[in-house]
Design a protein around this motif. Structure first.
Motif, short mmCIF file in Angstrom:
data_model
loop_
_atom_site.label_atom_id
_atom_site.label_comp_id
_atom_site.label_asym_id
_atom_site.label_seq_id
_atom_site.Cartn_x
_atom_site.Cartn_y
_atom_site.Cartn_z
N VAL A 153 0.84 -1.20 0.00
CA VAL A 153 0.00 0.00 0.00
C VAL A 153 0.88 1.25 0.00
O VAL A 153 1.78 1.39 0.82
CB VAL A 153 -0.95 0.01 1.21
CG1 VAL A 153 -1.81 1.27 1.21
CG2 VAL A 153 -1.82 -1.24 1.22
N ASP A 154 0.62 2.16 -0.94
CA ASP A 154 1.39 3.40 -1.02
C ASP A 154 0.70 4.55 -0.30
O ASP A 154 1.36 5.46 0.21
CB ASP A 154 1.59 3.80 -2.49
CG ASP A 154 2.37 2.76 -3.26
OD1 ASP A 154 3.46 2.38 -2.79
OD2 ASP A 154 1.90 2.31 -4.32
N GLU A 155 -0.62 4.53 -0.30
CA GLU A 155 -1.37 5.66 0.23
C GLU A 155 -2.69 5.15 0.78
O GLU A 155 -3.28 4.23 0.22
CB GLU A 155 -1.68 6.64 -0.91
CG GLU A 155 -1.33 8.07 -0.63
CD GLU A 155 -1.51 8.93 -1.87
OE1 GLU A 155 -0.51 9.50 -2.33
OE2 GLU A 155 -2.63 9.01 -2.39
N ASP A 190 -18.63 18.30 7.48
CA ASP A 190 -19.35 18.47 8.75
C ASP A 190 -19.49 17.15 9.50
O ASP A 190 -19.73 17.13 10.70
CB ASP A 190 -20.76 19.02 8.50
CG ASP A 190 -20.71 20.47 8.03
OD1 ASP A 190 -19.65 21.11 8.17
OD2 ASP A 190 -21.74 20.95 7.52
N ASN A 191 -19.35 16.04 8.77
CA ASN A 191 -19.69 14.75 9.36
C ASN A 191 -18.53 13.81 9.56
O ASN A 191 -18.65 12.82 10.27
CB ASN A 191 -20.69 14.02 8.43
CG ASN A 191 -21.93 14.84 8.16
OD1 ASN A 191 -22.52 15.38 9.08
ND2 ASN A 191 -22.32 14.93 6.90
N VAL A 192 -17.39 14.11 8.94
CA VAL A 192 -16.32 13.13 8.87
C VAL A 192 -15.03 13.85 8.47
O VAL A 192 -15.07 14.92 7.87
CB VAL A 192 -16.71 12.02 7.84
CG1 VAL A 192 -16.98 12.61 6.47
CG2 VAL A 192 -15.70 10.91 7.75
N ILE A 193 -13.90 13.27 8.83
CA ILE A 193 -12.61 13.80 8.42
C ILE A 193 -12.02 12.87 7.36
O ILE A 193 -11.81 11.69 7.62
CB ILE A 193 -11.63 13.88 9.61
CG1 ILE A 193 -12.21 14.72 10.74
CG2 ILE A 193 -10.27 14.43 9.16
CD1 ILE A 193 -11.45 14.58 12.06
N HIS A 194 -11.77 13.41 6.16
CA HIS A 194 -11.11 12.62 5.12
C HIS A 194 -9.61 12.88 5.22
O HIS A 194 -9.16 13.99 4.92
CB HIS A 194 -11.62 13.02 3.74
CG HIS A 194 -13.12 12.94 3.62
ND1 HIS A 194 -13.78 11.74 3.55
CD2 HIS A 194 -14.08 13.89 3.58
CE1 HIS A 194 -15.09 11.96 3.47
NE2 HIS A 194 -15.29 13.27 3.48
N ALA A 195 -8.87 11.90 5.68
CA ALA A 195 -7.43 12.08 5.92
C ALA A 195 -6.64 11.14 5.03
O ALA A 195 -6.90 9.94 5.01
CB ALA A 195 -7.10 11.81 7.38
N ARG A 196 -5.70 11.69 4.30
CA ARG A 196 -4.88 10.88 3.40
C ARG A 196 -3.46 10.79 3.94
O ARG A 196 -2.86 11.81 4.31
CB ARG A 196 -4.86 11.49 1.99
CG ARG A 196 -3.95 10.75 1.02
CD ARG A 196 -4.18 11.20 -0.40
NE ARG A 196 -5.56 10.90 -0.80
CZ ARG A 196 -6.13 11.31 -1.93
NH1 ARG A 196 -5.45 12.05 -2.77
NH2 ARG A 196 -7.38 10.99 -2.20
N TYR A 197 -2.94 9.58 3.98
CA TYR A 197 -1.58 9.34 4.49
C TYR A 197 -0.76 8.59 3.45
O TYR A 197 -1.27 7.68 2.78
CB TYR A 197 -1.63 8.51 5.78
CG TYR A 197 -2.36 9.22 6.89
CD1 TYR A 197 -1.70 10.11 7.73
CD2 TYR A 197 -3.74 9.03 7.09
CE1 TYR A 197 -2.37 10.78 8.74
CE2 TYR A 197 -4.42 9.70 8.10
CZ TYR A 197 -3.72 10.57 8.92
OH TYR A 197 -4.38 11.25 9.91
N ARG A 198 0.50 8.96 3.36
CA ARG A 198 1.44 8.23 2.53
C ARG A 198 2.17 7.21 3.41
O ARG A 198 2.54 7.52 4.54
CB ARG A 198 2.45 9.19 1.90
CG ARG A 198 3.38 8.55 0.90
CD ARG A 198 4.32 9.59 0.29
NE ARG A 198 3.59 10.64 -0.41
CZ ARG A 198 3.73 11.96 -0.21
NH1 ARG A 198 4.62 12.40 0.65
NH2 ARG A 198 2.99 12.83 -0.87
N VAL A 199 2.33 6.03 2.92
CA VAL A 199 3.07 5.01 3.66
C VAL A 199 4.55 5.19 3.36
O VAL A 199 4.96 5.20 2.20
CB VAL A 199 2.62 3.59 3.26
CG1 VAL A 199 3.37 2.54 4.07
CG2 VAL A 199 1.11 3.44 3.45
N VAL A 200 5.34 5.36 4.42
CA VAL A 200 6.78 5.60 4.27
C VAL A 200 7.52 4.31 4.59
O VAL A 200 7.29 3.70 5.63
CB VAL A 200 7.24 6.72 5.23
CG1 VAL A 200 8.72 7.03 4.99
CG2 VAL A 200 6.40 7.95 5.07
N ARG A 201 8.39 3.90 3.67
CA ARG A 201 9.12 2.64 3.91
C ARG A 201 10.60 2.88 4.10
O ARG A 201 11.13 3.86 3.63
CB ARG A 201 8.89 1.68 2.74
CG ARG A 201 7.43 1.27 2.65
CD ARG A 201 7.23 -0.02 1.88
NE ARG A 201 5.78 -0.25 1.79
CZ ARG A 201 5.02 0.18 0.79
NH1 ARG A 201 5.56 0.80 -0.22
NH2 ARG A 201 3.71 -0.04 0.79
#
Lengths: 201, 201
Positions: A153-155, A190-201
């Motif tokens: 998984v990259d992101e 208003d209802n949710v947090i959309h959070a994007r993370y990069r996987v660091v290897r």
């Protein structure tokens, strides 16, 4: 270059499904509340955008068998997924299973392929099908963890809901290995947090 | 009216401290990474604001004994907290403990009071001291859960970090009871998501 992305909704206490998952209740007790933001009439433009973006940039999907069909159901027969005749994927979807089955062609560009030799094979086939586009791990949590475990998984897009479940299936259980994340984009609605993370290897 | 607020940093997998907490390492293995955003030179204006707001609107604090001093240390003697002569609270701080001790007056308006009869008493005393301002549960996670369990928390600021700990002390363990949250404000910085939730009863 093709990225492998994943996306999942979690409770504030870290569960991707509630307790007591059954065929009638595949998300477990209270688990449907995790997806409320996606189906509510109050869905905001931010939420619409978050969903659209995930579907649009993705050329092929990988999905766990529990996400495709009832947990204990014999869906290797006529079962064609939960999504009606025209599933929202509009792309090849590689479903992990132990039961070989011929591909199922749906309307709108979605075809379900059945992969019996594991997550790495499923992702490899999805990569080949996606061309220059991304591969999306559609869920559920177990499939996502499998993909993480083998470094595929990259992101990840995590939709952090204000729901408390108290018990159930954790997105991140023990034994995830030495995964590190980098926060790359956060969009609250208003209802949710959309959070994007990069996987660091 | 005075609200009782709480604030805590958590890992993306839901831990408020790492595993193997000791006197030398009270945050557990890797746990200091949860607070990195607060101490880094890269702290953004959003982060500064999040901290300032918590401290400014709060007229008195409640704190667990493990947050005040070394876990197994005999801090009932000369121990005056981790924060030097001028702690950042600038207000009365009610420290939960089993050991009676006279108040410790610090510089800058902080006085540590020691409360031996439990969380409800500590919050009541903090309310009386706070006047029209809020009462802040300063941590740690155990104290926060105690306050939740008796229905004393109105609002919580969770600083969601991109850290993965894999093990440790969960902010929300089992048995939290029927707590419901409403998302009221979310401020992402480059390093962390500051998310505020109202507790709905």
């Amino acid at each position: 270059m093709t990225k492998v992305t994943a996306q999942i909704s979690i409770s504030l206490d870290g569960f991707a499904a509630g307790p007591n998952q059954t065929e009638a209740d595949p998300l477990g007790a209270g688990g449907e509340r995790l997806h409320h933001w996606m189906f509510t009439d109050d869905k905001t433009a931010v939420d619409e955008e978050a969903v659209a973006e995930i579907l649009e940039g993705t050329g092929a999907f990988v999905m766990g068998r529990n996400m495709f069909g009832p947990i204990r159901g014999a869906w290797t027969g006529d079962w064609r997924g939960w999504w009606g005749d025209d599933p929202p994927y509009h792309a090849p979807v590689f479903v992990l299973t132990h039961h070989p089955r011929d591909p199922v062609v749906m309307e709108g560009g979605t075809t379900f392929f059945f992969v019996t030799d594991g997550i790495e094979s499923a992702v490899a086939r999805a990569r080949a099908a996606a061309g220059a586009q991304d591969v999306g791990i559609a869920g559920g949590a177990q499939t996502l963890r499998q993909a993480f475990a083998v470094g595929l998984v990259d992101e990840i897009d995590i939709h952090i809901t204000p729901v408390m479940l108290g018990a159930g299936e954790r997105l991140f259980g023990d034994g995830l290995g030495d995964v590190r994340f980098e926060q790359v984009a956060v969009r609250p609605s208003d209802n949710v947090i959309h959070a994007r993370y990069r996987v660091v290897r």
